[in-house]
Design a protein around this motif. Sequence first.
Motif, mmCIF file in Angstrom:
data_model
loop_
_atom_site.group_PDB
_atom_site.id
_atom_site.type_symbol
_atom_site.label_atom_id
_atom_site.label_comp_id
_atom_site.label_asym_id
_atom_site.label_seq_id
_atom_site.Cartn_x
_atom_site.Cartn_y
_atom_site.Cartn_z
ATOM 1 N N ARG A 44 25.555 -1.112 17.511
ATOM 2 C CA ARG A 44 26.838 -0.899 16.838
ATOM 3 C C ARG A 44 26.717 0.163 15.754
ATOM 4 O O ARG A 44 27.616 0.993 15.584
ATOM 5 C CB ARG A 44 27.335 -2.210 16.239
ATOM 6 N N TRP B 213 36.739 -4.645 24.043
ATOM 7 C CA TRP B 213 35.976 -5.716 23.375
ATOM 8 C C TRP B 213 34.979 -6.361 24.342
ATOM 9 O O TRP B 213 33.814 -6.537 24.020
ATOM 10 C CB TRP B 213 36.935 -6.769 22.833
ATOM 11 N N PHE B 214 35.450 -6.664 25.550
ATOM 12 C CA PHE B 214 34.580 -7.283 26.558
ATOM 13 C C PHE B 214 33.465 -6.317 26.960
ATOM 14 O O PHE B 214 32.292 -6.724 27.096
ATOM 15 C CB PHE B 214 35.409 -7.685 27.781
ATOM 16 N N LEU C 204 32.141 -3.786 25.217
ATOM 17 C CA LEU C 204 31.171 -3.601 24.132
ATOM 18 C C LEU C 204 30.276 -4.837 23.969
ATOM 19 O O LEU C 204 29.069 -4.697 23.742
ATOM 20 C CB LEU C 204 31.918 -3.331 22.807
ATOM 21 N N LYS C 205 30.875 -6.008 24.104
ATOM 22 C CA LYS C 205 30.070 -7.246 23.999
ATOM 23 C C LYS C 205 29.000 -7.271 25.093
ATOM 24 O O LYS C 205 27.838 -7.630 24.852
ATOM 25 C CB LYS C 205 30.973 -8.465 24.138
ATOM 26 N N LYS C 206 29.401 -6.894 26.293
ATOM 27 C CA LYS C 206 28.477 -6.905 27.429
ATOM 28 C C LYS C 206 27.401 -5.833 27.254
ATOM 29 O O LYS C 206 26.212 -6.060 27.533
ATOM 30 C CB LYS C 206 29.239 -6.670 28.733
ATOM 31 N N GLU D 225 26.277 -4.499 24.474
ATOM 32 C CA GLU D 225 25.428 -4.714 23.300
ATOM 33 C C GLU D 225 24.347 -5.766 23.516
ATOM 34 O O GLU D 225 23.482 -5.953 22.679
ATOM 35 C CB GLU D 225 26.279 -5.103 22.092
ATOM 36 N N ARG D 226 24.412 -6.475 24.639
ATOM 37 C CA ARG D 226 23.418 -7.534 24.898
ATOM 38 C C ARG D 226 22.023 -6.951 25.139
ATOM 39 O O ARG D 226 21.891 -5.880 25.711
ATOM 40 C CB ARG D 226 23.837 -8.349 26.129
#
Length: 360
Positions: free
Chosen positions: A97, A352-353, A355-357, A359-360
Amino acid sequence: MKLLYKYTMRKFWGPFFFGLGIFAVLVFLADLFDHLKYFINTSASFIEIIKYFLFVIPFWTLVILPVAGLLASLFAISDMISHGEWTAALASGYTKRQIYMPIVVCICIIAGVNVVLQETVSPFLHKTADIIFRTKIKGKLYWNEMEKKNIVVKISRNSFLSGKILDIKNKTIERAILYEYEKGKINLQTDAKKALWDEKIGTWVFYDGVTRVFSKKSGIKEKKFDKWISALDIEPQNLVIEKVWPEDLTIRDIFKRVKALKKTGLPIGREITYLHVKFAAPFVNIIMCLLGIPFAMSLKKGGKMLHFAIAIMTAFFFWWIVSVFQSAGEAGMMNPVIAGWMPAVIFSFIVWFGLKKAER
């Protein structure tokens, strides 16, 4: 952290201006071929044609800014990944991020420029370009004429105005008749040879006319007058409500138009949709640009042509969704607020979905 910001932002602005130039050429060629038959057959001078293209540039800039931002975010992150800079930054203790946050700052700057253009020069210049095209290039010399014949305008729920000739330029109405009615029957009529808009008091003044009161018991009673100051405060240009496009309006213009439409009793669904589309535009542009970040982080590998193709396809799909919702709002098939904001909500969830995926 400052060094990371400067480095990442440099990675962004190069592809951004490259994309802006490429898309500008594509849009110019598309507009040229779309109107080619008019440019070939027109009697307009070369200067008029150049003026048309110069005046339409800010509008097309608004259109391509988010696409160029999407392309730049794709290029910047994929370039950092392919050259190992992304891995080096992660090894130095930065989070994903923190690495892409400078790109988000750049995207917000683009959205800010977009808003400034949208609310200042772009509507005026787009409208001017449209007038040049219709009157000079296409040849419809009486388009947007300042005289309207045989007008009938609803003023309020219980009154309407008719006129033989409305002269918007000179702010006069020939044979102006103001009707007031109740339960479908006219009970008062003000019939004048002429009405003049008075700038100082902000209302219409009727001259050389007669007032008629209709009553079941006493019949018709007439009273002549030389001058009568009415309570009618709708400006001449707002008496005839022409269909307009959001590209020609600022948010302030839309508010004024809604006010005028309410006075005449006409529907305002289209204008309220325009208003929320304008309000949502900065967020829509930010979200479109942000779509490039999870794409680049997920793909990791891929050439510039692939990223260019992704940017084009994503932009067209995004615009299609926005236009579908906007059309539904204009047609009254959907609440104007939902029509204006739903594309931003949908794609916000996608970003949002993604970026969440990633960033894992």
